[in-house]
Enzyme design. Sequence first.
Site, PDB file in Angstrom:
ATOM      1  N   GLY A   1      -1.109   0.288  -8.427  1.00 17.88           N
ATOM      2  CA  GLY A   1      -1.259   0.518  -6.985  1.00 17.88           C
ATOM      3  C   GLY A   1      -2.430   1.443  -6.664  1.00 17.88           C
ATOM      4  O   GLY A   1      -2.807   2.295  -7.477  1.00 17.88           O
TER       5      GLY A   1
ATOM      6  N   ARG B   1      -1.994  -5.743 -11.382  1.00 17.66           N
ATOM      7  CA  ARG B   1      -0.796  -5.290 -12.094  1.00 17.66           C
ATOM      8  C   ARG B   1      -0.491  -6.125 -13.347  1.00 17.66           C
ATOM      9  O   ARG B   1       0.619  -6.088 -13.866  1.00 17.66           O
ATOM     10  CB  ARG B   1       0.409  -5.319 -11.154  1.00 17.66           C
ATOM     11  CG  ARG B   1       0.392  -4.238 -10.073  1.00 17.66           C
ATOM     12  CD  ARG B   1       1.758  -4.060  -9.453  1.00 17.66           C
ATOM     13  NE  ARG B   1       1.750  -3.117  -8.339  1.00 17.66           N
ATOM     14  CZ  ARG B   1       1.863  -1.790  -8.475  1.00 17.66           C
ATOM     15  NH1 ARG B   1       1.967  -1.270  -9.681  1.00 17.66           N
ATOM     16  NH2 ARG B   1       1.868  -1.013  -7.417  1.00 17.66           N
TER      17      ARG B   1
ATOM     18  N   ASP C   1       2.886   3.212 -16.812  1.00 15.42           N
ATOM     19  CA  ASP C   1       2.901   1.951 -17.559  1.00 15.42           C
ATOM     20  C   ASP C   1       1.508   1.597 -18.083  1.00 15.42           C
ATOM     21  O   ASP C   1       1.355   1.194 -19.232  1.00 15.42           O
ATOM     22  CB  ASP C   1       3.395   0.801 -16.661  1.00 15.42           C
ATOM     23  CG  ASP C   1       4.900   0.830 -16.514  1.00 15.42           C
ATOM     24  OD1 ASP C   1       5.558   1.518 -17.322  1.00 15.42           O
ATOM     25  OD2 ASP C   1       5.419   0.186 -15.591  1.00 15.42           O
TER      26      ASP C   1
ATOM     27  N   LYS D   1      -3.257   8.300 -12.711  1.00 16.15           N
ATOM     28  CA  LYS D   1      -3.299   7.871 -11.312  1.00 16.15           C
ATOM     29  C   LYS D   1      -1.912   7.483 -10.824  1.00 16.15           C
ATOM     30  O   LYS D   1      -1.179   6.843 -11.575  1.00 16.15           O
ATOM     31  CB  LYS D   1      -4.229   6.660 -11.196  1.00 16.15           C
ATOM     32  CG  LYS D   1      -4.226   5.975  -9.875  1.00 16.15           C
ATOM     33  CD  LYS D   1      -3.885   4.481  -9.959  1.00 16.15           C
ATOM     34  CE  LYS D   1      -2.462   4.210 -10.342  1.00 16.15           C
ATOM     35  NZ  LYS D   1      -1.991   2.837 -10.129  1.00 16.15           N
ATOM     36  N   THR D   2      -1.492   7.842  -9.691  1.00 17.88           N
ATOM     37  CA  THR D   2      -0.399   7.255  -8.911  1.00 17.88           C
ATOM     38  C   THR D   2      -0.033   8.211  -7.777  1.00 17.88           C
ATOM     39  O   THR D   2       0.148   9.417  -8.000  1.00 17.88           O
ATOM     40  CB  THR D   2       0.881   6.902  -9.716  1.00 17.88           C
ATOM     41  OG1 THR D   2       1.861   6.442  -8.790  1.00 17.88           O
ATOM     42  CG2 THR D   2       1.474   8.052 -10.505  1.00 17.88           C
ATOM     43  N   ILE D   3       0.077   7.640  -6.582  1.00 14.62           N
ATOM     44  CA  ILE D   3       0.487   8.479  -5.446  1.00 14.62           C
ATOM     45  C   ILE D   3       1.909   8.977  -5.665  1.00 14.62           C
ATOM     46  O   ILE D   3       2.308   9.987  -5.091  1.00 14.62           O
ATOM     47  CB  ILE D   3       0.426   7.728  -4.088  1.00 14.62           C
ATOM     48  CG1 ILE D   3       1.335   6.494  -4.083  1.00 14.62           C
ATOM     49  CG2 ILE D   3      -0.998   7.365  -3.734  1.00 14.62           C
ATOM     50  CD1 ILE D   3       1.660   5.991  -2.677  1.00 14.62           C
ATOM     51  N   ASP D   4       2.691   8.272  -6.510  1.00 12.90           N
ATOM     52  CA  ASP D   4       4.109   8.620  -6.678  1.00 12.90           C
ATOM     53  C   ASP D   4       4.309  10.002  -7.301  1.00 12.90           C
ATOM     54  O   ASP D   4       5.393  10.576  -7.190  1.00 12.90           O
ATOM     55  CB  ASP D   4       4.817   7.577  -7.556  1.00 12.90           C
ATOM     56  CG  ASP D   4       4.901   6.219  -6.883  1.00 12.90           C
ATOM     57  OD1 ASP D   4       4.355   6.076  -5.777  1.00 12.90           O
ATOM     58  OD2 ASP D   4       5.511   5.305  -7.463  1.00 12.90           O
TER      59      ASP D   4
ATOM     60  N   LYS E   1      15.182  11.677  22.537  1.00 13.77           N
ATOM     61  CA  LYS E   1      16.153  10.586  22.675  1.00 13.77           C
ATOM     62  C   LYS E   1      16.254   9.697  21.442  1.00 13.77           C
ATOM     63  O   LYS E   1      17.064   8.783  21.415  1.00 13.77           O
ATOM     64  CB  LYS E   1      15.818   9.739  23.903  1.00 13.77           C
ATOM     65  CG  LYS E   1      14.438   9.094  23.866  1.00 13.77           C
ATOM     66  CD  LYS E   1      14.231   8.198  25.081  1.00 13.77           C
ATOM     67  CE  LYS E   1      12.872   7.534  25.016  1.00 13.77           C
ATOM     68  NZ  LYS E   1      12.581   6.670  26.123  1.00 13.77           N
TER      69      LYS E   1
ATOM     70  N   GLY F   1       7.154   5.516  -3.046  1.00 16.30           N
ATOM     71  CA  GLY F   1       7.483   6.219  -4.287  1.00 16.30           C
ATOM     72  C   GLY F   1       8.486   5.333  -4.985  1.00 16.30           C
ATOM     73  O   GLY F   1       9.673   5.418  -4.677  1.00 16.30           O
ATOM     74  N   ARG F   2       8.015   4.478  -5.877  1.00 11.86           N
ATOM     75  CA  ARG F   2       8.833   3.427  -6.492  1.00 11.86           C
ATOM     76  C   ARG F   2      10.163   3.940  -7.041  1.00 11.86           C
ATOM     77  O   ARG F   2      11.190   3.320  -6.874  1.00 11.86           O
ATOM     78  CB  ARG F   2       8.001   2.779  -7.614  1.00 11.86           C
ATOM     79  CG  ARG F   2       8.708   1.795  -8.496  1.00 11.86           C
ATOM     80  CD  ARG F   2       8.960   0.500  -7.737  1.00 11.86           C
ATOM     81  NE  ARG F   2       9.676  -0.484  -8.519  1.00 11.86           N
ATOM     82  CZ  ARG F   2      10.975  -0.432  -8.798  1.00 11.86           C
ATOM     83  NH1 ARG F   2      11.696   0.595  -8.393  1.00 11.86           N
ATOM     84  NH2 ARG F   2      11.550  -1.393  -9.501  1.00 11.86           N
TER      85      ARG F   2
ATOM     86  N   GLU G   1      11.731   5.850  -1.099  1.00 13.11           N
ATOM     87  CA  GLU G   1      11.758   4.392  -1.296  1.00 13.11           C
ATOM     88  C   GLU G   1      12.759   3.951  -2.377  1.00 13.11           C
ATOM     89  O   GLU G   1      13.440   2.947  -2.242  1.00 13.11           O
ATOM     90  CB  GLU G   1      10.348   3.945  -1.705  1.00 13.11           C
ATOM     91  CG  GLU G   1      10.187   2.486  -1.971  1.00 13.11           C
ATOM     92  CD  GLU G   1       8.769   2.169  -2.453  1.00 13.11           C
ATOM     93  OE1 GLU G   1       7.980   1.692  -1.638  1.00 13.11           O
ATOM     94  OE2 GLU G   1       8.461   2.411  -3.622  1.00 13.11           O
TER      95      GLU G   1
ATOM     96  N   TYR H   1       1.585   2.106   2.551  1.00 16.79           N
ATOM     97  CA  TYR H   1       0.215   1.592   2.468  1.00 16.79           C
ATOM     98  C   TYR H   1      -0.735   2.413   3.343  1.00 16.79           C
ATOM     99  O   TYR H   1      -1.936   2.448   3.094  1.00 16.79           O
ATOM    100  CB  TYR H   1       0.204   0.100   2.846  1.00 16.79           C
ATOM    101  CG  TYR H   1       1.106  -0.694   1.919  1.00 16.79           C
ATOM    102  CD1 TYR H   1       0.722  -0.955   0.618  1.00 16.79           C
ATOM    103  CD2 TYR H   1       2.383  -1.097   2.329  1.00 16.79           C
ATOM    104  CE1 TYR H   1       1.556  -1.628  -0.267  1.00 16.79           C
ATOM    105  CE2 TYR H   1       3.227  -1.768   1.446  1.00 16.79           C
ATOM    106  CZ  TYR H   1       2.812  -2.024   0.154  1.00 16.79           C
ATOM    107  OH  TYR H   1       3.638  -2.674  -0.724  1.00 16.79           O
ATOM    108  N   GLU H   2      -0.186   3.100   4.359  1.00 11.40           N
ATOM    109  CA  GLU H   2      -1.019   3.919   5.262  1.00 11.40           C
ATOM    110  C   GLU H   2      -1.754   5.021   4.511  1.00 11.40           C
ATOM    111  O   GLU H   2      -2.788   5.516   4.964  1.00 11.40           O
ATOM    112  CB  GLU H   2      -0.148   4.593   6.331  1.00 11.40           C
ATOM    113  CG  GLU H   2       0.484   3.674   7.345  1.00 11.40           C
ATOM    114  CD  GLU H   2       1.747   2.970   6.851  1.00 11.40           C
ATOM    115  OE1 GLU H   2       2.037   3.044   5.636  1.00 11.40           O
ATOM    116  OE2 GLU H   2       2.415   2.338   7.678  1.00 11.40           O
TER     117      GLU H   2
END
Length: 563
Positions: free
Chosen positions: A81, A145, A176, A202-205, A242, A251-252, A311, A437-438
């Site tokens: 990702g 992937r 992985d 690497k990984t945003i997670d 309201k 975050g897998r 997630e 994805y943002e």
Amino acid sequence: MNQISPLQQARYDYQPKLPPVFLECGPFAAARSGEETCSVSDQKQIKALFPDTYGLPAVTFVRRSVFDCPPIKAGVILSGGQAPGGHNVIAGLFDGLKALNPDSELFGFLGGPSGLIDNKYIMLNEGLVDQYRNTGGFDMICSGRTKLEKDEQFAQVARNCAQHGIKAIVIIGGDDSNTNACALAQYMLSHQTGVQVIGCPKTIDGDLKNAWIEVSFGFDTATKVYSELIGNIMRDANSARKYWHFIKLMGRSASHIALECALQTHPNICLISEEVEKKGMSLDQIVDEMTALVVSRADRKMKYGVVLIPEGLIEFIPESKVLIAELNDFIGKDKETFDGLTSDGKMEYVVKRLSQASLKAFESMPLMIRKQLLADRDPHGNVQVSRIETEKMLAMLIEERLAGINGIRAENNKKAQNESGKEKPVEFSAQTHFFGYEGRCAAPSNFDADYCYSLGYTAAALIGAGKTGFMASVRYLSCPAAEWEAGGIPLTMMMNMEHRHGKDVPVIKKALVELSGKPFQAFAEHRQAWGVGTEYVYPGPIQYFGPSAVCDQTTVTLRLEQA
Ligand code: FBP
């Protein structure tokens, strides 16, 4: 190239910071070796599987080394990702290789590991790399992937390297992909190909970390983007008063992203999957606790709130975990038949096969979620958790509970002697969001721009120092870059054996949220106050220019971990 935004134009001029050792001597740094290393567990098995790279000492670059470096041909891939800063890793690697020898060449293999196997590449030159400095995204060479794990694939990669004269491969990826980098390094050594393999974290997670890898790149930027969005929603919630906002965060598996965003913004509720699993909480219990807070706030005239949901939650709730494992198992075994069934047919198929406990768990979920659990699997036959709308499920289940509570209140009110004894119905209106994805391709924060460039440069220095089977490491990241230390750790050091798809395999151990760790402890200390009150923090957008206190802050997680 398309039109460039003024911010991107200005970011081209940003010169990423490097650890001081590289400022002094470029990539001609001497590596000081430490003690021999060992894997995190299962030492015997890991050693047997990686005999040529196991036990190597970790290295730290300390001072200038004098050597003539011949031109190096190297290849690079982005794997998995997207994460902010990937282009800067490539830029750092490119600059480092050119500093080692101006005639060095860098092959950018396209679309992730498949590009390396299928020999699809572009040559990276100064003009191209310059267009991507300090930009988000992976679009320079794109990612993929495909799993690079079989001997035939390794042999093909070795042939491609031989054809081009490539002597080093840099794999930029998560746990992985780096597990595969470790196997590739072993293959290249045992077949005496002379090809070095280096990994970059690497990984945003944020789940690829240990004492040497303090954080994976991309986590800093992604959590800042999500926290900005969460802060904006909080301000809206606190203005309109309201809505309850249910926000699922990418975050897998691990909940690092949700936890970091909670520490930055102070939501009313933030679920942490690792805690849910540790406490063995059922879906019912989770919904009951959340409903109680909704009721308590509504009774105090606060019909609004913000909930953060990791997630991966569904796979950590014990009963859903068993349910998902059963589904993955029998759908995986009979994939063709299952794929051929209609939606109703699929439902009937699983209902007949599930154990009693899993059937109960399955039937307690809203129909929409049941259908999502049966939807397309990933290439390994697993359910794709990012597609399961847990944020909607929780909002629906709370709404159901509240209908019950309001029914009881209405009954009680009929019996009440006077007006003052009557309870108001709980008003509840939910909005749901999914942020993932943002944030994955945002322009890297100054931290990620510096860190990624340093990782790429470190990878070049490791190649120059003749290392293979190593991951680039940059440490002391909560200090200014002038105090950062660069080096490398053997990939085998992060490995353990895990049972996957029916067999024991060596993999890099995923770092889940530690409940005894300082970030979770800080959250646990404050969450009750954040729940009952309204203590929102609005972080605002990432700042790239301005005072250091605004532009160069690391994540709260990193600061607490290194405090
Ligand atoms: P990596 O582990 O490869 O970095 O990817 C992480 C991630 O962003 C997860 O947070 C998310 O579950 C997944 O990728 C989404 O995958 P895809 O990009 O295939 O939709």
